[in-house]
Motif scaffolding. Structure first.
Motif, PDB file in Angstrom:
ATOM      1  N   LEU A 146      -8.599   8.449   0.658  1.00 29.11           N
ATOM      2  CA  LEU A 146      -7.786   7.268   0.977  1.00 29.11           C
ATOM      3  C   LEU A 146      -6.322   7.588   0.735  1.00 29.11           C
ATOM      4  CD1 LEU A 146      -7.555   4.150   1.580  1.00 29.11           C
ATOM      5  CD2 LEU A 146      -7.496   3.872  -0.882  1.00 29.11           C
ATOM      6  N   VAL A 147      -6.062   8.199  -0.426  1.00 25.05           N
ATOM      7  CA  VAL A 147      -4.684   8.557  -0.770  1.00 25.05           C
ATOM      8  C   VAL A 147      -4.101   9.477   0.300  1.00 25.05           C
ATOM      9  CG1 VAL A 147      -3.313   9.883  -2.405  1.00 25.05           C
ATOM     10  CG2 VAL A 147      -4.952   8.205  -3.237  1.00 25.05           C
ATOM     11  N   ARG A 148      -4.911  10.455   0.717  1.00 27.08           N
ATOM     12  CA  ARG A 148      -4.427  11.410   1.714  1.00 27.08           C
ATOM     13  C   ARG A 148      -4.106  10.703   3.035  1.00 27.08           C
ATOM     14  NH1 ARG A 148      -7.869  16.766   2.457  1.00 27.08           N
ATOM     15  NH2 ARG A 148      -7.198  17.067   0.306  1.00 27.08           N
ATOM     16  N   GLN A 149      -4.991   9.784   3.455  1.00 28.58           N
ATOM     17  CA  GLN A 149      -4.769   9.104   4.735  1.00 28.58           C
ATOM     18  C   GLN A 149      -3.573   8.160   4.660  1.00 28.58           C
ATOM     19  OE1 GLN A 149      -6.090  10.260   7.162  1.00 28.58           O
ATOM     20  NE2 GLN A 149      -8.039  11.147   6.554  1.00 28.58           N
ATOM     21  N   ILE A 150      -3.382   7.511   3.512  1.00 31.61           N
ATOM     22  CA  ILE A 150      -2.203   6.640   3.399  1.00 31.61           C
ATOM     23  C   ILE A 150      -0.942   7.481   3.497  1.00 31.61           C
ATOM     24  CG2 ILE A 150      -0.922   5.053   1.921  1.00 31.61           C
ATOM     25  CD1 ILE A 150      -3.472   4.084   0.727  1.00 31.61           C
ATOM     26  N   LYS A 151      -0.959   8.658   2.845  1.00 29.62           N
ATOM     27  CA  LYS A 151       0.207   9.542   2.888  1.00 29.62           C
ATOM     28  C   LYS A 151       0.485   9.991   4.317  1.00 29.62           C
ATOM     29  CE  LYS A 151       0.311  11.907  -1.591  1.00 29.62           C
ATOM     30  NZ  LYS A 151      -0.232  13.139  -2.194  1.00 29.62           N
ATOM     31  N   ARG A 152      -0.618  10.239   5.070  1.00 27.29           N
ATOM     32  CA  ARG A 152      -0.432  10.696   6.455  1.00 27.29           C
ATOM     33  C   ARG A 152      -0.155   9.554   7.405  1.00 27.29           C
ATOM     34  NH1 ARG A 152      -5.548  14.753   7.032  1.00 27.29           N
ATOM     35  NH2 ARG A 152      -4.758  16.400   5.671  1.00 27.29           N
ATOM     36  N   ARG A 153      -0.164   8.353   6.912  1.00 31.15           N
ATOM     37  CA  ARG A 153       0.028   7.140   7.711  1.00 31.15           C
ATOM     38  C   ARG A 153      -1.011   7.021   8.816  1.00 31.15           C
ATOM     39  NH1 ARG A 153       4.631   4.292   6.971  1.00 31.15           N
ATOM     40  NH2 ARG A 153       5.910   5.131   5.311  1.00 31.15           N
ATOM     41  N   ASN A 154      -2.228   7.410   8.530  1.00 36.81           N
ATOM     42  CA  ASN A 154      -3.313   7.233   9.490  1.00 36.81           C
ATOM     43  C   ASN A 154      -3.902   5.838   9.274  1.00 36.81           C
ATOM     44  OD1 ASN A 154      -5.673   7.229  10.921  1.00 36.81           O
ATOM     45  ND2 ASN A 154      -6.255   9.311  10.366  1.00 36.81           N
ATOM     46  N   GLU A 155      -3.380   4.863  10.046  1.00 37.54           N
ATOM     47  CA  GLU A 155      -3.716   3.461   9.820  1.00 37.54           C
ATOM     48  C   GLU A 155      -5.206   3.177   9.998  1.00 37.54           C
ATOM     49  OE1 GLU A 155      -1.486   0.489   9.773  1.00 37.54           O
ATOM     50  OE2 GLU A 155       0.131   1.820   9.119  1.00 37.54           O
ATOM     51  N   THR A 156      -5.784   3.743  11.053  1.00 42.91           N
ATOM     52  CA  THR A 156      -7.182   3.443  11.351  1.00 42.91           C
ATOM     53  C   THR A 156      -8.089   3.866  10.213  1.00 42.91           C
ATOM     54  OG1 THR A 156      -6.477   4.350  13.456  1.00 42.91           O
ATOM     55  CG2 THR A 156      -8.688   3.445  13.365  1.00 42.91           C
ATOM     56  N   ARG A 157      -7.925   5.113   9.772  1.00 44.17           N
ATOM     57  CA  ARG A 157      -8.788   5.612   8.698  1.00 44.17           C
ATOM     58  C   ARG A 157      -8.514   4.872   7.383  1.00 44.17           C
ATOM     59  NH1 ARG A 157     -13.047   6.997   7.678  1.00 44.17           N
ATOM     60  NH2 ARG A 157     -12.735   8.641   6.147  1.00 44.17           N
ATOM     61  N   THR A 158      -7.230   4.579   7.137  1.00 42.76           N
ATOM     62  CA  THR A 158      -6.882   3.872   5.908  1.00 42.76           C
ATOM     63  C   THR A 158      -7.639   2.546   5.839  1.00 42.76           C
ATOM     64  OG1 THR A 158      -4.695   4.826   5.992  1.00 42.76           O
ATOM     65  CG2 THR A 158      -4.964   2.948   4.572  1.00 42.76           C
ATOM     66  N   ARG A 159      -7.632   1.813   6.954  1.00 37.37           N
ATOM     67  CA  ARG A 159      -8.336   0.530   6.980  1.00 37.37           C
ATOM     68  C   ARG A 159      -9.827   0.707   6.835  1.00 37.37           C
ATOM     69  NH1 ARG A 159      -5.670  -3.338  11.521  1.00 37.37           N
ATOM     70  NH2 ARG A 159      -3.616  -3.438  10.555  1.00 37.37           N
ATOM     71  N   GLU A 160     -10.350   1.694   7.555  1.00 38.33           N
ATOM     72  CA  GLU A 160     -11.791   1.939   7.499  1.00 38.33           C
ATOM     73  C   GLU A 160     -12.238   2.185   6.063  1.00 38.33           C
ATOM     74  OE1 GLU A 160     -12.736   4.175  11.473  1.00 38.33           O
ATOM     75  OE2 GLU A 160     -13.499   5.307   9.752  1.00 38.33           O
ATOM     76  N   ILE A 161     -11.514   3.091   5.388  1.00 37.25           N
ATOM     77  CA  ILE A 161     -11.887   3.436   4.014  1.00 37.25           C
ATOM     78  C   ILE A 161     -11.733   2.227   3.111  1.00 37.25           C
ATOM     79  CG2 ILE A 161     -11.337   4.907   2.044  1.00 37.25           C
ATOM     80  CD1 ILE A 161     -10.353   7.017   3.979  1.00 37.25           C
ATOM     81  N   SER A 162     -10.627   1.498   3.278  1.00 35.44           N
ATOM     82  CA  SER A 162     -10.377   0.352   2.395  1.00 35.44           C
ATOM     83  C   SER A 162     -11.423  -0.739   2.585  1.00 35.44           C
ATOM     84  CB  SER A 162      -9.005  -0.243   2.677  1.00 35.44           C
ATOM     85  OG  SER A 162      -8.039   0.721   2.509  1.00 35.44           O
ATOM     86  N   PRO A 165       0.778  -1.245   0.000  1.00 37.55           N
ATOM     87  CA  PRO A 165       0.000   0.000   0.000  1.00 37.55           C
ATOM     88  C   PRO A 165       0.808   1.294   0.000  1.00 37.55           C
ATOM     89  CG  PRO A 165      -0.230  -1.174   2.079  1.00 37.55           C
ATOM     90  CD  PRO A 165       0.466  -2.107   1.148  1.00 37.55           C
ATOM     91  N   ARG A 166       2.110   1.225   0.322  1.00 35.67           N
ATOM     92  CA  ARG A 166       2.868   2.477   0.374  1.00 35.67           C
ATOM     93  C   ARG A 166       4.153   2.459  -0.433  1.00 35.67           C
ATOM     94  NH1 ARG A 166       0.996   1.637   5.286  1.00 35.67           N
ATOM     95  NH2 ARG A 166       2.834   0.398   5.708  1.00 35.67           N
ATOM     96  N   LYS A 167       4.495   1.308  -0.997  1.00 34.89           N
ATOM     97  CA  LYS A 167       5.816   1.217  -1.629  1.00 34.89           C
ATOM     98  C   LYS A 167       5.736   1.018  -3.132  1.00 34.89           C
ATOM     99  CE  LYS A 167       8.205  -0.582   2.410  1.00 34.89           C
ATOM    100  NZ  LYS A 167       8.677  -1.816   3.036  1.00 34.89           N
ATOM    101  N   GLY A 168       6.786   1.400  -3.814  1.00 36.40           N
ATOM    102  CA  GLY A 168       6.918   1.136  -5.246  1.00 36.40           C
ATOM    103  C   GLY A 168       5.814   1.773  -6.066  1.00 36.40           C
ATOM    104  N   MET A 169       5.095   0.939  -6.794  1.00 34.61           N
ATOM    105  CA  MET A 169       4.027   1.423  -7.659  1.00 34.61           C
ATOM    106  C   MET A 169       3.004   2.235  -6.873  1.00 34.61           C
ATOM    107  SD  MET A 169       3.059   1.509 -10.703  1.00 34.61           S
ATOM    108  CE  MET A 169       1.687   1.643 -11.820  1.00 34.61           C
ATOM    109  N   ALA A 170       2.693   1.774  -5.664  1.00 35.43           N
ATOM    110  CA  ALA A 170       1.710   2.495  -4.853  1.00 35.43           C
ATOM    111  C   ALA A 170       2.211   3.907  -4.542  1.00 35.43           C
ATOM    112  CB  ALA A 170       1.425   1.736  -3.564  1.00 35.43           C
ATOM    113  N   LEU A 171       3.490   4.025  -4.234  1.00 36.54           N
ATOM    114  CA  LEU A 171       4.043   5.341  -3.904  1.00 36.54           C
ATOM    115  C   LEU A 171       3.944   6.272  -5.109  1.00 36.54           C
ATOM    116  CD1 LEU A 171       5.488   6.945  -1.686  1.00 36.54           C
ATOM    117  CD2 LEU A 171       7.649   6.186  -2.642  1.00 36.54           C
ATOM    118  N   ALA A 172       4.245   5.728  -6.283  1.00 38.90           N
ATOM    119  CA  ALA A 172       4.136   6.536  -7.499  1.00 38.90           C
ATOM    120  C   ALA A 172       2.698   7.009  -7.688  1.00 38.90           C
ATOM    121  CB  ALA A 172       4.599   5.736  -8.708  1.00 38.90           C
TER     122      ALA A 172
END
Lengths: 108, 606
Positions: free
Chosen positions: B307-323, B269-276
């Motif tokens: 979702l993109v914003r929360q992943i960037k902020r490393r907000n794990e709880t919200r990231t999971r909730e949205i996903s 979710p945060r590395k390589g292709m995802a980061l791009a």
């Protein structure tokens, strides 16, 4: 109840005083809908995995409520998450996510 | 004729610009190295190969121009929105390119300096006008005007986004606002600065009138130092905040396009292709309007841009909730102008949660469906897999069998005594390893059956059968395409009735597998096909999707109602769908009769 010294099935009597429902309360916190279950068994009737294994979601929920989770918990491992129980549930319980939550809370 | 005004070719006002420029260059190069290093070995080789393969290199170049400069995808969506983007991007690019050409022609010894072409007008003075010089002046003013018109539209869009085709826009962060305002300020300031100096350095139809105007207001030409300082400062500010704002998509997309063309997939979710992809998200908010969950206001913050914003902020709880909430209908990914693979990102987040269910499917060994093992006559044999969902809608398999009988096809039912799931639901829940067990078992059954074609009536199954199973020598086909081909070949005869039908594109079949036309052609054979309000790529999920893990029954109900209303806009008599799940879901909410594709055909079959 008269004790004859033998029985056909093991006693199903619940000792409310000894009931440890801490885990079930935890489950209810994250999955409040579990309390809505009226044990109709639609989920079990439609279950794909139930065709081949002991999996019986109705029974699992009942055993969790009674604090006897060890009887049925392992059967959840055969669930294929196909989600049919979810579609047929007349109470609109999100059974698919319930199964995931049970596995998380009871750590299987 | 031109000459330099200063011998040194330098003035300290260029410093803010140079600092910003140096920062952004270092940041982008470091980011690019980071993204590429995070790819696994296989992907790195794939990327390297595709970069040097001429046809692919050409495609990369074409896509970069079409998507980053001309914004073709946005043009197709809305003309004004398209003009806004391409005028700023193309105009700005031309200002940079022509600025460099000018420097290179007139002062070749300065052409290595980054700031020189940008502040060319400050450093130069014109002695006499030549045709070539005037031509450059005209071009520079023309493209400046082009960018300014785009900026004007952008400002207008802030207040009235609906005119540019967007109902809802993203809620911006503080840094986004700083980036936005500095971007707005850059070009008006450039106009004012160049206008100030136009009396000395020359200009054209835009800058010279500005110069007259200012000459009347301010008689001292020394004042123009301040405007050049301001111009340089806003450029510097814009470059320094750029990596932390939505504008990072400008450089990031140039990296993402070759990666996409090389066929690299999101694995983390945060590395390589995802980061791009995270960098490439422009926070435009088109996905907010697209998301079917948006029918309820409380779900607006669950769209991909957040979702993109929360992943960037490393907000794990919200990231999971949205996903976990997402229906995986893929509509946001289909309309995304930069091509953020929203579903893949969410799947990667789901896969990361290892703590849930550890499936044990050893019991599958004992499952042996009663099939004719050998295809003794050596002819084509169709194996029909109804899928587990179809056991709730037996009308589908009954109708399919009826049509197959009529067409005289040599077929066999794969799951007449109850089926094993195809594995797609497990895959969507992020249980890749568990899904593999089911895939292996089903593959074994299919190969043992001696079939040459696998016929599938469930859109969900079809997606995984065609993508993950790799069945060598066996053709996987969805019943919409198969029956259409039977009708075309004349093996079944369909009569045209008087009913009006509307066709619902199941997400997994339409956006998932790109099948839009075959079912429509077949339905046109049996009656009048009326369009829905939004269809094909824009079709709305039925709300029953197994993609969502946490969406509740009532929330799903709202979406279903919304999808039904979208379908019945042209008052059809029947809604036809090609997925058992859509059929089941719609039947609960629709007043118009909902029938399956096979059922519809079999009703009109002679």
């Amino acid at each position: 109840m008269i004790d004859f010294g033998f029985a056909l099935t093991p006693s199903a009597t619940l000792q409310i005083d000894n009931l440890d429902n801490k885990l079930f309360e935890q489950l209810r916190n994250i999955e409040p809908d579990v309390a809505k279950c009226m044990a109709c068994g639609s989920c079990t009737a439609s279950c794909s995995a139930g065709n081949y294994t002991e999996l019986n979601l109705r029974k699992v929920i009942l055993s969790l409520q009674r604090g006897r989770e060890q009887d049925t918990l392992n059967s959840l491992k055969s669930c294929m998450l196909c989600g049919k129980c979810n579609i047929v549930c007349p109470r609109g319980i999100n059974t698919r996510h319930l199964i995931l939550s049970i596995c998380k809370v009871y750590n299987i | 004729m031109m000459r330099e005004r200063f011998l040194s070719g330098y003035d300290s006002f260029v410093l803010p610009f140079m600092i910003g420029m140096a920062f952004i260059l270092v940041y982008c190069i470091a980011g690019m190295i980071k993204v590429i290093m995070q790819l696994n070995k296989e992907d790195k080789i794939k990327l390297a190969k595709s970069l040097f393969y001429p046809a692919n290199a050409f495609k990369n170049l074409r896509d970069i121009f079409a998507d980053c400069i001309f914004h073709v995808k946005i043009w197709k969506r809305n003309k004004l929105l398209g003009y806004m983007h391409s005028s700023i991007a193309f105009g700005w690019l031309m200002l940079i390119v022509i600025g460099h050409i000018e420097t290179w022609i007139y002062i070749p010894q300065r052409s290595g300096l980054l700031y020189y072409p940008v502040f060319f007008r400050y450093f130069m003075s014109v002695e006499s006008y030549t045709l070539r010089g005037s031509f450059f002046f005209f071009l520079m003013d023309f493209f400046l005007l082009m960018v300014l018109s785009g900026i004007f539209l952008a400002i207008f869009k802030r207040f009235r986004s609906k005119i540019l085709g967007m109902r809802r826009t993203t809620k911006l962060t503080l840094l986004d606002y700083i980036g936005l305002y500095s971007l707005w300020a850059i070009f008006p300031l450039r106009l004012i600065s160049e206008g100030f100096t136009a009396g000395i350095s020359g200009g054209s139809f835009l800058t010279i009138p500005v110069n007259w105007l200012f000459a009347n207001f301010l008689s001292k030409p020394e004042n123009f130092d301040y405007t050049w300082w301001a111009y340089s400062i806003v450029l510097g500010v814009f470059f320094i905040v750029l990596p932390f704002t939505r504008y990072m998509h400008i450089p990031a997309e140039i990296l993402l396009i070759p990666m996409k063309n090389a066929g690299i997939k999101v694995r983390h979710p945060r590395k390589g292709m995802a980061l791009a992809q995270l960098y490439s998200c422009s926070s435009c908010g088109l996905c907010i309007d697209a998301c079917p969950m948006g029918t309820q206001k409380k779900n607006l913050k669950d769209s991909t841009v957040y979702l993109v914003r929360q992943i960037k902020r490393r907000n794990e709880t919200r990231t999971r909730e949205i996903s976990d909430k997402c229906l995986m209908c893929g509509k946001c990914a289909a309309i995304c102008p930069v091509g953020v693979a929203a579903c893949d990102l969410r799947l990667a987040v789901r896969e990361e949660q290892k703590c849930n269910i550890h499936g044990d499917y050893t019991y599958l060994k004992s499952v042996v469906p009663d099939l004719n093992k050998q295809n003794d006559r050596g002819e084509d044999k169709v194996l029909y897999y109804a899928g587990c969902m179809s056991s709730l809608t037996p009308v589908i398999s009954r109708s399919v069998v009826k049509i197959l009988d009529k067409a005289g096809v040599n077929y066999e039912l794969m799951d007449k005594d109850g089926s094993i799931c195809c594995g797609r639901p497990l895959l969507l829940a992020g249980k890749k390893e568990e899904a593999e067990a089911l895939i292996a078992k089903n593959r074994e059954i299919i190969h043992n059956s001696g079939a040459t074609t696998l016929l599938v009536s469930c859109a969900i199954c079809y997606k995984i059968f065609s993508e993950e199973y790799s069945l060598e020598g066996i053709k996987v086909i969805h019943y919409t395409e198969y029956f259409e081909s039977l009708a075309k070949q004349g093996k079944i005869t369909l009569t045209k009735g008087s009913s009006r039908y509307v066709y619902h594109d199941p997400c997994e079949l339409g956006r998932g597998c790109g099948i839009y036309d075959a079912p429509r052609e077949a339905i046109s054979r049996i009656g009048e096909l009326v369009p829905a309000e939004k269809e094909k790529k824009d079709s709305i999920c039925c709300g029953g999707s197994i993609g969502s893990l946490t969406l509740s029954y009532t929330e799903r109900g709202h979406i279903t109602q919304y999808a039904v209303n979208n379908l019945i806009i042209n008052t059809p008599d029947k809604i036809v769908t090609a997925c058992p799940l859509c059929l089941k879901t719609f039947s609960k909410y629709s007043d118009v009769k909902v029938i399956d594709f096979a059922e519809a055909l079999s009703q009109q079959m002679e």
